[in-house]
Structure formats: structure tokens, C-alpha cells
Design an enzyme around this catalytic site. Structure first.
Site, PDB file in Angstrom:
ATOM      1  N   LYS A   1       0.811  -1.215   0.000  1.00  0.00           N
ATOM      2  CA  LYS A   1       0.000   0.000   0.000  1.00  0.00           C
ATOM      3  C   LYS A   1       0.849   1.273   0.000  1.00  0.00           C
ATOM      4  O   LYS A   1       0.392   2.326  -0.416  1.00  0.00           O
ATOM      5  CB  LYS A   1      -0.963  -0.017   1.181  1.00  0.00           C
ATOM      6  CG  LYS A   1      -2.010  -1.117   1.005  1.00  0.00           C
ATOM      7  CD  LYS A   1      -2.998  -1.181   2.139  1.00  0.00           C
ATOM      8  CE  LYS A   1      -4.106  -2.170   1.860  1.00  0.00           C
ATOM      9  NZ  LYS A   1      -3.671  -3.585   2.012  1.00  0.00           N
TER      10      LYS A   1
HETATM   11  C1  LIG Z   1      -4.366  -4.669   1.398  1.00  0.00           C
HETATM   12  C2  LIG Z   1      -3.604  -5.930   1.280  1.00  0.00           C
HETATM   13  C3  LIG Z   1      -4.000  -6.969   0.393  1.00  0.00           C
HETATM   14  C4  LIG Z   1      -5.257  -6.877  -0.432  1.00  0.00           C
HETATM   15  O1  LIG Z   1      -5.156  -5.920  -1.463  1.00  0.00           O
HETATM   16  P1  LIG Z   1      -6.476  -5.380  -2.174  1.00  0.00           P
HETATM   17  O2  LIG Z   1      -6.031  -4.258  -3.031  1.00  0.00           O
HETATM   18  O3  LIG Z   1      -7.390  -4.939  -1.058  1.00  0.00           O
HETATM   19  O4  LIG Z   1      -7.057  -6.511  -2.943  1.00  0.00           O
HETATM   20  C5  LIG Z   1      -3.202  -8.091   0.298  1.00  0.00           C
HETATM   21  N1  LIG Z   1      -2.081  -8.233   1.049  1.00  0.00           N
HETATM   22  C6  LIG Z   1      -1.676  -7.269   1.908  1.00  0.00           C
HETATM   23  C7  LIG Z   1      -0.449  -7.504   2.724  1.00  0.00           C
HETATM   24  C8  LIG Z   1      -2.410  -6.093   2.064  1.00  0.00           C
HETATM   25  O5  LIG Z   1      -1.993  -5.147   2.930  1.00  0.00           O
END
Ligand SMILES: *Cc1c(COP(=O)(O)O)cnc(C)c1O
Length: 504
Positions: free
Chosen positions: A118
Site C-alpha cells: 500500500k
Molecule cells: C491490502 C492488502 C491486500 C489486499 O489488497 P487489495 O487491493 O485490497 O485486494 C493483500 N495483502 C496485503 C499484505 C495487504 O496489505
């Protein structure tokens, strides 16, 4: 200068708006999500001309398609150079590609300041919003509200800290995030960062934020006090376009290292929750990146797997807490964008489907749309035992350590291979550092007893000693930093908490 890009609503309920407006608003006020009015198309020639670009230079090209002409070439250049830089990422390459065998590769998306993918977008968004504040000469402060189950909160806090003109408030469920995640949030510096623990679960936090957005009187009060609400959750388009870049980067890395030839198609495997990350891969494919299949990997909360198999989206099921908590999601918000595109941009249909989802927690698709999805997407899932055993088998087979989210991806890739036996080169998105989930990882490598009654920081060190891998910088010394005082509130006091924190 490239062509101007405007944004439309997935529910066909607004006139096109500028990129500035779409990102500032976060979501369509009447309901719906912003999507670009057209998907940029990139020729093979253009793609190959990018082969030697650094990550930030590549980002500059991709960003330009989506931000032109609201932001100048120079503004975009400044944005990417500030963000995709050694200061913030623990890797020169930003998202290095690791080879496991002659067919399988891992795209490490976890070298940012909070150890999860993110960061790639949440480092960008605050700078963009800050530019927007200047461009619009906003006199009020932007008030960013975030609900988190763990990773988003810290990534947002880290991105927005000390950004002028912005206050950020994160709601997290008390005692429902890991000790490390909580400490990561509570040790954030900056005079504009606020963290609120609610007595409840993640859904309660999400609801609290949604209610604040919808409460007119409360909004009027905030406006009067000089605040304007915005969102940093992945419903904001500003979270999505930055994620398209690393799919291009991965492809170009493969090409540069001669693992693939020009025009050769590859697969991407994406551990999925809110459907944001995999949607970015879909956009990359639509833009012309040679991609065969997108493999959508879920944990035991497998609402998406069922959906892609039978065309019925049904969120009426128990919510299961897992060792891959960032994928514990029953309402995948970004699916709305995908459905809009796959149904040939039928805003009316999307409006109806989303209403059904809200009223009944369920909707279903007609056969042709369902088939169109399955041409592109293979969906599967891993239960808890499978996730744990995959961490262990990947470590034994490749001497490579994956976190539980990434392990879900590997398991689903193995399922795909058992069915298809494809020779296509495949890139798995590694979404978090395994050190953020030391307990689960160590328990499968060394057995349950080895983690029993141990503090997370002890486990962190033991994982490092066992694997001979260094503890990532962003997780070191967390236990020695100053922490904010815990602001704990009952789940129905989210507004009051906000007012007290902002001293209104
Ligand atoms: C947020 C997250 C996901 C999921 O990603 P999306 O964009 O919500 O599908 C998967 N793995 C980790 C470690 C995350 O922080």
C-alpha cells in the site's frame, strides 16, 4: 502534452470531472466510484522504449496518462522523484523482481516505509492532495478519514504525516490488529496524525467512517470549523493508478533480463481483498501490457472465488479472522470498477447490482458477462492450513520467505498449474514483508511450540536469526519509540472522538 483525462462514475450519475476533483472527492458523492473516461492505450513500440527506465521515470510516464492536463509534466516529475526514492524505499529498484525458478517470479512490493504494498500508492496520494490544495487555494484543511484492519492505517499515517493543509485520522479496532501493527500506528510522528481505537471490529470502524461521511449536520459543523472530508481508502482513484506502474515494471524487468521475448504474454498472481491491487493489473492489461491471465487469490473468506466460479456475489456468510488479515474482506469495493468495465460500461446495471448488494448482501450476473470475466481471471483460495504449509514448502524449495498473504497467492498459482500446466512465465505479487507476520511464519517453520507465549518482538528477532535475514528497517526499534497515548472509545462514539482529537 498528452490528452486531457476526465473521470466518470461507475453508476453513470454525474458529468465527467477533472482528475483533481475525482481525487479530492475520493468517491462520487451521489454513490459510485470514479473511473477514467477512457483507458490509455500503449503501443508495443512505446512499451519497449521504456525498457531501461528507472521506477520513478516509468511512473512519470504512466501517471501522465491519468493526470494530464490537471498536473504539469514538472509537477508529476517532482511527485515521483520525491516518492520513489531511497529515502522511502529500502531497495534501489523500489519493487525488485526475484526469480524462483525458470517460470516463476516474485514481485516484492513491500520495501516501502510500512512494509506492505500500500506504500506504493499511499506515499503518492498525500503529495498529490497537497498540490491540489495549492491549486484550488483551499482555505479549509483536508480531513482524511481512514478505517483500517491493520496495514492501510499505518501506510496512510506515514504518507500524510507533516503534509501541510491535511489532518489524518485513522480508526482501528482495539485489540483486533497485531501488536506490531498497533505499535506501527501509535509510533507515527507528525503533528497532523491521529489514531483512534474503537471498541469493536473492523466493520464497526468502516461503518463509523461511512456514517461520518454521510452525516450532513456533522459535515456542516466540520466545514464551519475549517475542515473538508476526504478518503484515503482504495475507493479513491488516487490509490489505484500508482499501482499500475509496478505491473509494467515487472514486465519490463523480465524483458530486460531476457526471461521473456518481445510480445510474450505473462501471468500475474495477486493476493486479493478489496480487489484494488488486481484491478490495477487489469488496467495494465487493458492498456496493452501482454498479460494472459490474472490469478485472483483469496483466503478462506473466499467471496470472490465463489463469484468468479458461479457468477453470484454473496456476502452473507460468516466473517473469518485469518493469518492474512488484510484479505479478510467480504465486500470488495473495487469490484464495482471491474464490473463497470466488463459490462461495457453499463452504469445502470452497476447501479442496480450495487443496490442489491446493499439491500440483500448479494447479486448475480448474466452468463455472458460471467464468461467474459473467466476469460481473463482465474480465481482460487487457500485455507489456513494450506497457507501455513505453503510458507514452509516455498521456504524449503526455494529458500525464499513469503508472508501469509503472498503464500495464499503461491497456493492458488499451484492450483492453477495443476489444472492448466501452463508454460507461461508468472509473476506473483508479494504484498507484505514476512516479518510483519513473524508469529504465523515461525509457527509453520519451527512448530507451534516455538511461538507459544512469546512477545512479537522476540519472534521478530528469532525469525531473523533463523532465516539469517535482517529485520526490515521499518520494523526495527519499534518497541523503543515514543508512542502516542491510546485514545480508546466505544464504537458509537467515533464522532465525539474526532471532535476531541481535533479540539473542536
Ligand atoms: C491490502 C492488502 C491486500 C489486499 O489488497 P487489495 O487491493 O485490497 O485486494 C493483500 N495483502 C496485503 C499484505 C495487504 O496489505
Amino acid at each position: 502534452m498528452g490528452r486531457i483525462m476526465r473521470y466518470i462514475s461507475t453508476r453513470g450519475n454525474i458529468k465527467p470531472v477533472s482528475a483533481i476533483e475525482a481525487i479530492k472527492l475520493g468517491m462520487v458523492p451521489q454513490g459510485g466510484l470514479f473511473v477514467p473516461e477512457r483507458i490509455p492505450s500503449i503501443s508495443q513500440k512505446q512499451l519497449y522504449s521504456w525498457i531501461n527506465l528507472s521506477y520513478d521515470r516509468l511512473a512519470q510516464h504512466i501517471f501522465h496518462f491519468f493526470l494530464a492536463q490537471d498536473f504539469s509534466e514538472q509537477e508529476i516529475a517532482q511527485n515521483v522523484q520525491r516518492v520513489y526514492h531511497k529515502v522511502h524505499f529500502e531497495s534501489d529498484e523500489i519493487t525488485p523482481l526475484i526469480q524462483l525458478d525458470n517460470r516463476l517470479f516474485i514481485l516484492e512490493l513491500f520495501h516501502g516505509p510500512t512494509g506492505a504494498f500500500k506504500d506504493l500508492a499511499l506515499q503518492v496520494l498525500p503529495q498529490i492532495l497537497s498540490m491540489i490544495i495549492k491549486k484550488l487555494s483551499l482555505s479549509s484543511q483536508l480531513l482524511i478519514l481512514v478505517a483500517t484492519s491493520g496495514d492501510t492505517g499505518k501506510a496512510a499515517l506515514e504518507g500524510f504525516k507533516n503534509v501541510p493543509g491535511i489532518q489524518i485520522v485513522v480508526y482501528y479496532p482495539h485489540q483486533k490488529v497485531s501488536k506490531i501493527q498497533e505499535l506501527q500506528m501509535l509510533t507515527t510522528e507528525g503533528n497532523n496524525t491521529h489514531v483512534i481505537a474503537l471498541e469493536g471490529n473492523f466493520d464497526d470502524c468502516q461503518n463509523a467512517v461511512k456514517q461520518i461521511f454521510a452525516a450532513r449536520d456533522f459535515n456542516a459543523l466540520l466545514n464551519k470549523k475549517g475542515f473538508e472530508l476526504s478518503s484515503a481508502n482504495s475507493i479513491n482513484w488516487g490509490r489505484l493508478y500508482p499501482q499500475i506502474v509496478y505491473y509494467f515494471y515487472a514486465y519490463l524487468s523480465l524483458l530486460q533480463n531476457k526471461h521473456i521475448q518481445e510480445n510474450e504474454k505473462i501471468n500475474f498472481v495477486v493476493p486479493t481483498g478489496n480487489f484494488g491491487n488486481i484491478l490495477a493489473a487489469w488496467y495494465a492489461r487493458e492498456m496493452g501490457l501482454p498479460v494472459e491471465k490474472l490469478i485472483c487469490a483469496s483466503n478462506i473468506n473466499k467471496v470472490l472465488t465463489d463469484f468468479f466460479h458461479n457468477g453470484i456475489y454473496d456476502a452473507n456468510r460468516p466473517f473469518i479472522t485469518t493469518i492474512s488479515p488484510s484479505m479478510d474482506i467480504l465486500i470488495s469495493s473495487n469490484l464495482e470498477r471491474f464490473l463497470f468495465e466488463i459490462s461495457n460500461r453499463d452504469g445502470k446495471l452497476i447501479s442496480n447490482l450495487m443496490k442489491e448488494l446493499q439491500d440483500k448482501g448479494k447479486f448475480s450476473l448474466e452468463e455472458p458477462v460471467k464468461n467474459k470475466m473467466s476469460d481473463i481471471i482465474f480465481a482460487g483460495y487457500a485455507n489456513e492450513a494450506e497457507t501455513l504449509s505453503t510458507i514452509k514448502s516455498v521456504y524449503q524449495k526455494y529458500n525464499y520467505l513469503v508472508d501469509p498473504h503472498t503464500a495464499v497467492g503461491v497456493k492458488v498459482y499451484n492450483d492453477y498449474q495443476n489444472i492448466v500446466q501452463s508454460k507461461t512465465k508468472t509473476v506473483i505479487a508479494a504484498t507484505a514483508t514476512p516479518f510483519k507476520f513473524s508469529k504465523a511464519v515461525l509457527s509453520t517453520l519451527l512448530g507451534e511450540n516455538s511461538v507459544h507465549n512469546k512477545e512479537e518482538f522476540v519472534l521478530l528477532r528469532e525469525l531473523s536469526e533463523y532465516t539469517k535475514l535482517p529485520i526490515p528497517k521499518m520494523l526495527q526499534d519499534l518497541d523503543k519509540k515514543t508512542t502516542k497515548k491510546l485514545s480508546l472509545y466505544p464504537k458509537d462514539k467515533a464522532k465525539q472522538a474526532l471532535l476531541e482529537l481535533l479540539r473542536i
